[in-house]
Design an enzyme around this catalytic site. Structure first.
Site, PDB file in Angstrom:
ATOM      1  N   ARG A  11      -4.210  -3.178  -9.649  1.00  0.00           N
ATOM      2  CA  ARG A  11      -4.884  -3.959 -10.689  1.00  0.00           C
ATOM      3  C   ARG A  11      -4.230  -3.737 -12.053  1.00  0.00           C
ATOM      4  O   ARG A  11      -4.174  -4.646 -12.880  1.00  0.00           O
ATOM      5  CB  ARG A  11      -6.380  -3.636 -10.701  1.00  0.00           C
ATOM      6  N   ASP A  62      -3.236   7.129  -1.701  1.00  0.00           N
ATOM      7  CA  ASP A  62      -4.506   6.730  -2.307  1.00  0.00           C
ATOM      8  C   ASP A  62      -4.189   6.148  -3.684  1.00  0.00           C
ATOM      9  O   ASP A  62      -3.108   6.359  -4.232  1.00  0.00           O
ATOM     10  CB  ASP A  62      -5.437   7.939  -2.429  1.00  0.00           C
ATOM     11  N   GLY A  63      -5.153   5.406  -4.245  1.00  0.00           N
ATOM     12  CA  GLY A  63      -4.973   4.863  -5.590  1.00  0.00           C
ATOM     13  C   GLY A  63      -4.283   3.512  -5.647  1.00  0.00           C
ATOM     14  O   GLY A  63      -3.997   3.005  -6.734  1.00  0.00           O
ATOM     15  N   ASN A  64      -4.030   2.898  -4.483  1.00  0.00           N
ATOM     16  CA  ASN A  64      -3.294   1.635  -4.461  1.00  0.00           C
ATOM     17  C   ASN A  64      -4.034   0.507  -5.172  1.00  0.00           C
ATOM     18  O   ASN A  64      -3.416  -0.293  -5.884  1.00  0.00           O
ATOM     19  CB  ASN A  64      -3.003   1.237  -3.010  1.00  0.00           C
ATOM     20  N   ARG A 102      -6.285   0.691  -7.645  1.00  0.00           N
ATOM     21  CA  ARG A 102      -6.321   0.896  -9.088  1.00  0.00           C
ATOM     22  C   ARG A 102      -4.969   0.614  -9.731  1.00  0.00           C
ATOM     23  O   ARG A 102      -4.882  -0.037 -10.779  1.00  0.00           O
ATOM     24  CB  ARG A 102      -6.801   2.319  -9.391  1.00  0.00           C
ATOM     25  N   HIS A 156       0.846  -1.205   0.000  1.00  0.00           N
ATOM     26  CA  HIS A 156       0.000   0.000   0.000  1.00  0.00           C
ATOM     27  C   HIS A 156       0.878   1.251   0.000  1.00  0.00           C
ATOM     28  O   HIS A 156       0.796   2.084   0.915  1.00  0.00           O
ATOM     29  CB  HIS A 156      -0.916  -0.017   1.238  1.00  0.00           C
TER      30      HIS A 156
END
Length: 367
Positions: free
Chosen positions: A218, A211-213, A215, A207
């Protein structure tokens, strides 16, 4: 709770590949089938299949995180970034623009090594409009990075990632692992879906961003698949995951408790397999759509074409509830008499099939 990264064998993941051999065999067969289908398709149909898959991934990977993007802006952003628009189309939804940029760049650079610079670039693309977080850099805050659910005062901590101070070294090790396990690497993992599963879990455990981990994680999973296939993978992992988000979160939570990750690999490979099956259905659907318009294009007026395209936009799952006069009026902004006449003509042409009767009458595409 002691998490996987706190244990002495971290990050030496263990898993039993024999548990997924049948799924791996089926995925290889389906991926080969997709590759053959793409080569045989007309260029316009092939491009539409690629775009539809990329748009679905961009939208669904955001929906998993509770963000809902403008579909049209995602389409415009992806087309702009793939160089498909002679004049770039404007996008109002900046989050959609960023998601489209990430999808296009991940596709174009799938074969390249993973680097710190690339991850920072993706993070900046995705979240450059977010003023409350630091973009294009690892997280550095001192407070714990936790995955939490529940109401205020009744929070449940599902997972706590490594402290920010460890992230630079941990990410250097992750990037080295990712590149060493790539095709031709000195620690190559030859089964693409297995490498994809491990890569996603490894990244999500760290992580590394504020933020955005999810997305970016994937996107890394799809990069791993693409590298093994030797072409950009045509599937949307996020579409499959979003359909049962709780199963995804439960599998992640269990996998982050120790470094025997066989159950996680079984789960994630099944997600990949389902996603590939859905991609084949999508290609078949797009081919039927192309044949439909070849047959009826010259017979449809502008209103009918708009309504039919809206129905096709619903995808292989179909236009929910079918088309009726009320929906047709809403889509085309026309009167009830005109809607009824247009629908009857579509039925007589053979473009629509009628279902039900009376007030329950609706129409579905004849494909």
């Amino acid at each position: 709770m002691i998490y996987n990264w706190q244990q002495p064998d971290w990050p030496e993941f263990r898993y039993d590949v024999s548990k997924v051999e049948d799924m791996l065999f089926e995925f290889a067969a389906l991926a080969g089938h997709v590759g053959g289908m793409l080569k045989a398709l007309p260029e316009a149909v092939r491009l539409e299949a690629v775009l539809d898959t990329m748009v679905a991934e961009a939208i669904k990977t955001s929906e998993i995180e509770g963000e809902y993007l403008s579909r049209q802006d995602v389409v415009s952003s992806i087309r702009n970034n793939l160089g498909l628009n002679q004049t770039p189309e404007a996008t109002k939804d900046k989050m959609a623009q960023g998601a489209g940029e990430l999808m296009a760049d991940a596709r174009k650079t799938y074969a390249g090594a993973l680097t710190v610079e690339k991850l920072f670039q993706w993070h900046t693309m995705l979240l450059k409009e977010q003023k409350r977080i630091h973009v294009g850099m690892w997280r550095s805050h001192e407070e714990p990075m936790q995955v939490v659910s529940g109401a205020l005062g009744k929070e449940k901590v599902h997972f706590e990632a490594p402290p920010s101070a460890r992230i630079p070294d941990e990410m250097s090790r992750f990037i080295q692992w990712f590149n060493q396990t790539a095709p031709g690497g000195d620690k190559e993992i030859r089964k693409g879906p297995v490498r994809s599963a491990v890569a996603h879990l490894y990244f999500e455990t760290l992580h590394p961003f504020e933020d955005g981990n999810g997305r970016i994680g994937r996107a890394i999973a799809e990069k791993a698949l693409s590298q093994t296939l030797g072409r950009p993978v045509l599937l949307s992992l996020s579409r499959t995951i979003e359909a049962d988000k709780q199963a995804y979160y439960n599998a992640l939570e269990q996998a982050q408790k120790n470094n025997d990750i066989t159950s996680w690999v079984i789960y994630f490979v099944s997600v990949i397999l389902t996603s590939q099956q859905q991609a084949i259905s999508l290609i078949d659907y797009i081919l039927k759509k192309s044949m439909f318009f070849d047959q009826f294009r010259d017979a449809l007026n502008e209103r009918q074409t708009k309504a039919v395209r809206r129905m096709f936009d619903a995808g292989p799952e179909g236009f929910e509830g079918g088309m009726n006069a009320r929906k047709y009026m809403g889509i085309t902004k026309t009167s009830k008499a005109t809607a009824t006449r247009d629908l009857q003509q579509l039925l007589e042409l053979g473009a629509f099939i009628q279902e039900g009767g009376g007030r329950s009458t609706c129409y579905v595409l004849n494909i």
